[in-house]
Design a protein around this motif. Structure first.
Motif, mmCIF file in Angstrom:
data_model
loop_
_atom_site.group_PDB
_atom_site.id
_atom_site.type_symbol
_atom_site.label_atom_id
_atom_site.label_comp_id
_atom_site.label_asym_id
_atom_site.label_seq_id
_atom_site.Cartn_x
_atom_site.Cartn_y
_atom_site.Cartn_z
ATOM 1 N N ARG A 102 0.832 -1.200 0.000
ATOM 2 C CA ARG A 102 0.000 0.000 0.000
ATOM 3 C C ARG A 102 0.874 1.261 0.000
ATOM 4 O O ARG A 102 0.608 2.216 -0.727
ATOM 5 C CB ARG A 102 -0.932 -0.008 1.206
ATOM 6 N N ARG A 143 1.165 4.133 -2.867
ATOM 7 C CA ARG A 143 0.918 5.553 -2.625
ATOM 8 C C ARG A 143 2.025 6.410 -3.238
ATOM 9 O O ARG A 143 1.773 7.523 -3.718
ATOM 10 C CB ARG A 143 0.815 5.807 -1.123
ATOM 11 N N VAL A 186 1.224 6.680 -6.815
ATOM 12 C CA VAL A 186 0.182 7.692 -7.003
ATOM 13 C C VAL A 186 0.802 9.087 -7.055
ATOM 14 O O VAL A 186 0.426 9.923 -7.890
ATOM 15 C CB VAL A 186 -0.866 7.589 -5.877
ATOM 16 N N ARG A 236 -2.083 4.956 -16.077
ATOM 17 C CA ARG A 236 -3.130 5.837 -16.576
ATOM 18 C C ARG A 236 -2.741 6.301 -17.974
ATOM 19 O O ARG A 236 -1.575 6.234 -18.376
ATOM 20 C CB ARG A 236 -3.311 7.052 -15.663
ATOM 21 N N GLU A 269 -14.223 -1.608 -14.653
ATOM 22 C CA GLU A 269 -15.286 -1.679 -13.656
ATOM 23 C C GLU A 269 -15.920 -3.062 -13.607
ATOM 24 O O GLU A 269 -16.161 -3.605 -12.521
ATOM 25 C CB GLU A 269 -16.345 -0.617 -13.948
ATOM 26 N N ASP A 290 -4.881 -0.631 -11.809
ATOM 27 C CA ASP A 290 -4.818 -0.372 -10.373
ATOM 28 C C ASP A 290 -4.393 -1.627 -9.638
ATOM 29 O O ASP A 290 -4.512 -2.749 -10.154
ATOM 30 C CB ASP A 290 -6.177 0.103 -9.861
ATOM 31 N N VAL A 339 -5.016 -4.010 -6.345
ATOM 32 C CA VAL A 339 -6.050 -4.313 -5.364
ATOM 33 C C VAL A 339 -5.672 -5.537 -4.555
ATOM 34 O O VAL A 339 -4.950 -6.419 -5.026
ATOM 35 C CB VAL A 339 -7.431 -4.532 -6.033
ATOM 36 N N GLU A 345 -10.054 -4.358 -2.155
ATOM 37 C CA GLU A 345 -9.709 -3.004 -1.725
ATOM 38 C C GLU A 345 -8.656 -2.460 -2.678
ATOM 39 O O GLU A 345 -7.624 -3.111 -2.908
ATOM 40 C CB GLU A 345 -9.144 -3.012 -0.301
ATOM 41 N N VAL A 346 -8.915 -1.295 -3.250
ATOM 42 C CA VAL A 346 -7.898 -0.629 -4.065
ATOM 43 C C VAL A 346 -6.850 -0.067 -3.107
ATOM 44 O O VAL A 346 -7.175 0.699 -2.199
ATOM 45 C CB VAL A 346 -8.519 0.501 -4.919
ATOM 46 N N GLU A 356 -6.048 4.860 -4.315
ATOM 47 C CA GLU A 356 -6.946 5.378 -5.358
ATOM 48 C C GLU A 356 -6.242 6.459 -6.190
ATOM 49 O O GLU A 356 -5.446 7.243 -5.671
ATOM 50 C CB GLU A 356 -8.193 5.988 -4.723
ATOM 51 N N TYR A 357 -6.579 6.478 -7.481
ATOM 52 C CA TYR A 357 -6.130 7.569 -8.345
ATOM 53 C C TYR A 357 -7.276 7.905 -9.300
ATOM 54 O O TYR A 357 -7.911 7.003 -9.844
ATOM 55 C CB TYR A 357 -4.875 7.216 -9.146
ATOM 56 N N PRO A 358 -7.553 9.189 -9.509
ATOM 57 C CA PRO A 358 -8.719 9.566 -10.322
ATOM 58 C C PRO A 358 -8.548 9.208 -11.789
ATOM 59 O O PRO A 358 -7.458 8.891 -12.265
ATOM 60 C CB PRO A 358 -8.802 11.090 -10.129
#
Length: 466
Positions: free
Chosen positions: A216, A220, A223, A331, A354, A441, A443, A451-452, A455-457
């Motif tokens: 994790r 980050r 990210v 991305r 998704e 992503d 997970v 659980e991701v 997160e990144y938009p």
């Protein structure tokens, strides 16, 4: 998902308060060697042997020893074979170079001591128990011998077999499929029949809470690197036009991007990302990949290209943390796009991601995750079974991540997902004449879903994120 000691140290991987987070940062990640010892016993074998160097991720995982670039070895025997020690689930010996003994004692032995409240601290020699019941030691004798020879000598010693009896032995040693050929030869010459085992890959695939915590934190950092890259793209300006100000075709030049007064290229953007990763305490590991335009459809392409408006910019950030654990985040952006192929591809990939995530939970088949992503891309008109170099979906939906960037399980392979599996979910579509779009992503699989890890938009048009 973990043994009790790691769960307590990691706070179930949920972040916890500041004191708990600081404690997790100080404590080393530990490996439970009990499944390896159990695999030996289940196969009616005598020992497990691994040989490699610091670049061997299996050995790094098993020993937590960030050792030399020369070969060393690990031997594990189950229960108390050749010993009268009570309460021991197994014994493990690390054959290390003599100049690395202190480091090996610290990382392989001391790091695995039992830290639970009330644990036996041992006598004057500090011989406390081990968190998994597998007693560990470091040996540095016979350093001039090949690592395979040293491992064979340790096997004989732990099994209490005389050197002269080796030719008559019918003992069996389990080894990983990747064991070096020369090490295998030395082990066989010493009277060991070798049998391949997937016990290490299986153990690595399900992460402890402490491992998830490390993953994790590395994610980050990925990210942060992605946010920096997206911000640079958002702040870039388009320069050049199809003709000069007077409309003279002789002045025609292709539009490009400039940032802070200089042309923006894939290499320049890569260095910006890597500087951000370094500031977050992780290494890029040579795996920050930035591809633009048609090159974005070539998954193996590495080069330095100008970044132009209207082209897909595929950014894949995969750093390595100080404990060896990896991140993986992808991305895709387009600066000043026209909303053509790349927009349709982005919508398709976002939707495929998704529906693939909707399949992720403990007990789901790995292949079903890939199948749903492929079906969704097909519904958008993209070939879901395209071959390499063709237009469409050309790779699996995801893969495991741990101390290796790619490890078990594969989302397009056989088997079921289990709680503790950490995988990427990253469908993509490509056209060699246009470009590529991928959204990926990381997970962790849970009993009820996933659980991701960070997160990144989403958004194809770059936005300043800093």
């Amino acid at each position: 998902m973990s043994d009790g000691s790691d769960a307590a140290e990691a706070g179930a991987g949920s972040g916890g308060d500041g004191d708990a987070a600081e404690l997790r940062d100080r404590l080393p990640v530990r490996t439970n060697l009990t499944p390896i010892a159990e695999a030996v016993a289940a196969a009616d074998a005598d020992a497990f042997v691994a040989v490699g160097d610091r670049f061997d991720d299996d050995l790094r995982y098993l020993t937590r020893f960030a050792g030399p670039d020369r070969a060393y070895a690990l031997v594990v025997v189950p229960e108390s074979v050749g010993s009268e020690d009570d309460g021991i689930a197994g014994r493990a010996v690390l054959c290390a170079p003599s100049q690395f003994r202190e480091q090996a004692e610290r990382e392989f032995v001391a790091g695995a001591r039992d830290r639970s409240e009330g644990a036996d601290g041992g006598g004057a020699d500090g011989d406390a128990g081990f968190h998994d019941g597998v007693a560990r030691e470091v040996r540095t004798e016979r350093v001039g011998d090949h690592a395979g020879e040293r491992a064979a000598a340790v096997v004989r010693d732990l099994l209490d077999i005389e050197e002269r009896d080796r030719a008559d032995s019918d003992r069996t040693a389990l080894v990983s499929p990747s064991i070096p050929h020369d090490a295998a030869v030395y082990l066989e010459r010493a009277g060991n029949a070798l049998a391949s085992t997937d016990a290490v890959a299986t153990a690595r695939s399900r992460k402890t809470d402490a491992e998830v915590d490390r993953l994790r934190r590395v994610q980050r950092a990925a990210v942060a690197g992605m946010a920096r890259a997206e911000t640079v793209l958002a702040e870039s300006e388009v320069v050049g036009s199809e003709s000069d100000a007077d409309g003279d075709s002789a002045g025609t030049r292709e539009p490009s991007l400039r940032w802070e007064g200089a042309p923006l290229t894939t290499e320049r953007l890569r260095r910006v990302v890597n500087a951000t990763l370094a500031a977050r305490g992780v290494r890029d590991a040579g795996d920050t990949a930035i591809r633009v335009g048609p090159a974005a459809a070539d998954l193996r392409y590495v080069g330095d290209d100008p970044i132009r408006p209207g082209e897909t910019v595929l950014i894949d950030v995969s750093p390595r943390g100080p404990d060896g654990y990896r991140g993986d985040l992808t991305r895709t952006f387009v600066v000043d796009g026209d909303g053509g192929w790349e927009r349709r591809a982005y919508l398709a990939v976002e939707s495929a991601r998704e529906v693939a995530l909707g399949e992720v939970e403990s007990g789901a088949t790995a292949a079903s995750v890939h199948g749903e992503a492929a079906a969704e891309l097909g519904a958008y008109g993209f070939d879901p079974n395209a071959g390499e170099g063709e237009a469409g979906f050309t790779h699996g939906t995801g893969h495991g991540v741990g101390v290796s960037r790619h490890e078990s399980p594969s989302l397009s392979g056989a088997g079921e997902l289990r709680s503790g599996h950490v995988v990427t979910v990253g469908p993509g579509v490509y056209d060699p004449d246009v470009g590529g779009v991928r959204l990926e992503d990381l997970v962790v699989v849970t009993e009820g879903g996933y659980e991701v890890l960070a997160e990144y938009p989403f958004g194809i048009v770059p936005t300043a994120r800093e």
